[in-house]
Design a protein around this motif. Structure first.
Motif, PDB file in Angstrom:
ATOM      1  N   ILE A   6      20.924  23.276  34.991  1.00  0.00           N
ATOM      2  CA  ILE A   6      22.278  22.937  34.314  1.00  0.00           C
ATOM      3  C   ILE A   6      22.342  24.024  33.296  1.00  0.00           C
ATOM      4  O   ILE A   6      23.783  24.757  33.347  1.00  0.00           O
ATOM      5  N   THR A   7      21.290  24.803  32.588  1.00  0.00           N
ATOM      6  CA  THR A   7      20.960  25.729  31.915  1.00  0.00           C
ATOM      7  C   THR A   7      21.988  27.050  32.831  1.00  0.00           C
ATOM      8  O   THR A   7      22.415  28.046  33.227  1.00  0.00           O
ATOM      9  N   LEU A   8      20.760  27.242  34.079  1.00  0.00           N
ATOM     10  CA  LEU A   8      21.022  28.468  35.581  1.00  0.00           C
ATOM     11  C   LEU A   8      22.386  28.067  35.472  1.00  0.00           C
ATOM     12  O   LEU A   8      23.104  28.783  35.771  1.00  0.00           O
ATOM     13  N   ILE A  13      27.718  31.092  36.006  1.00  0.00           N
ATOM     14  CA  ILE A  13      29.049  30.872  35.914  1.00  0.00           C
ATOM     15  C   ILE A  13      29.677  31.647  34.174  1.00  0.00           C
ATOM     16  O   ILE A  13      30.872  32.304  34.730  1.00  0.00           O
ATOM     17  N   VAL A  14      28.609  32.226  33.820  1.00  0.00           N
ATOM     18  CA  VAL A  14      28.990  33.410  31.882  1.00  0.00           C
ATOM     19  C   VAL A  14      29.038  34.235  33.397  1.00  0.00           C
ATOM     20  O   VAL A  14      30.302  35.770  32.669  1.00  0.00           O
ATOM     21  N   ILE A  15      28.084  34.827  33.488  1.00  0.00           N
ATOM     22  CA  ILE A  15      27.890  36.403  34.600  1.00  0.00           C
ATOM     23  C   ILE A  15      28.748  36.278  35.727  1.00  0.00           C
ATOM     24  O   ILE A  15      29.197  37.015  36.000  1.00  0.00           O
ATOM     25  N   ALA A  16      29.511  35.514  36.574  1.00  0.00           N
ATOM     26  CA  ALA A  16      30.123  35.014  37.362  1.00  0.00           C
ATOM     27  C   ALA A  16      31.455  35.828  36.525  1.00  0.00           C
ATOM     28  O   ALA A  16      32.919  36.544  37.018  1.00  0.00           O
ATOM     29  N   ALA A  17      31.927  34.908  34.916  1.00  0.00           N
ATOM     30  CA  ALA A  17      32.676  35.661  35.047  1.00  0.00           C
ATOM     31  C   ALA A  17      32.953  36.828  33.763  1.00  0.00           C
ATOM     32  O   ALA A  17      33.909  36.901  34.444  1.00  0.00           O
ATOM     33  N   MET A  18      32.177  37.547  33.742  1.00  0.00           N
ATOM     34  CA  MET A  18      32.203  38.860  33.137  1.00  0.00           C
ATOM     35  C   MET A  18      32.268  39.853  34.362  1.00  0.00           C
ATOM     36  O   MET A  18      32.551  40.708  34.416  1.00  0.00           O
ATOM     37  N   ALA A  19      31.543  39.118  35.479  1.00  0.00           N
ATOM     38  CA  ALA A  19      32.060  40.205  37.135  1.00  0.00           C
ATOM     39  C   ALA A  19      33.499  40.417  37.108  1.00  0.00           C
ATOM     40  O   ALA A  19      33.708  40.967  37.706  1.00  0.00           O
ATOM     41  N   ILE A  20      34.333  38.803  37.346  1.00  0.00           N
ATOM     42  CA  ILE A  20      35.502  39.178  37.484  1.00  0.00           C
ATOM     43  C   ILE A  20      35.741  39.854  36.408  1.00  0.00           C
ATOM     44  O   ILE A  20      37.276  40.264  36.523  1.00  0.00           O
TER      45      ILE A  20
END
Length: 67
Positions: A6-8, A13-20
């Motif tokens: 769940i943590t991973l 998701i946070v890294i993907a949101a920053m990349a977007i």
């Protein structure tokens, strides 16, 4: 093991949101001109392009010293 997965997933998701955000050219995170000034400290290095509030403080200080 479930907690790790769940943590991973959340971190992914946070890294993907920053990349977007980067892909869409969103303005990068930037510091403010007076962050340390609120603590009674001031940056000794100076800004190449200070914000308007800092420019006004610098003008007021120079006018005060010239009197």
């Amino acid at each position: 093991m479930n907690t790790f997965l769940i943590t991973l997933a959340v971190v992914g998701i946070v890294i993907a949101a920053m990349a977007i955000g980067v892909m869409f050219g969103r303005k990068p995170i930037a510091g403010s001109c007076g962050g340390l000034g609120t603590l009674g400290q001031d940056c000794e290095f100076g800004c190449k392009k200070p914000c308007t509030k800092r420019e006004a403080r610098m003008r007021a200080a120079s006018a005060e010293h010239s009197n």
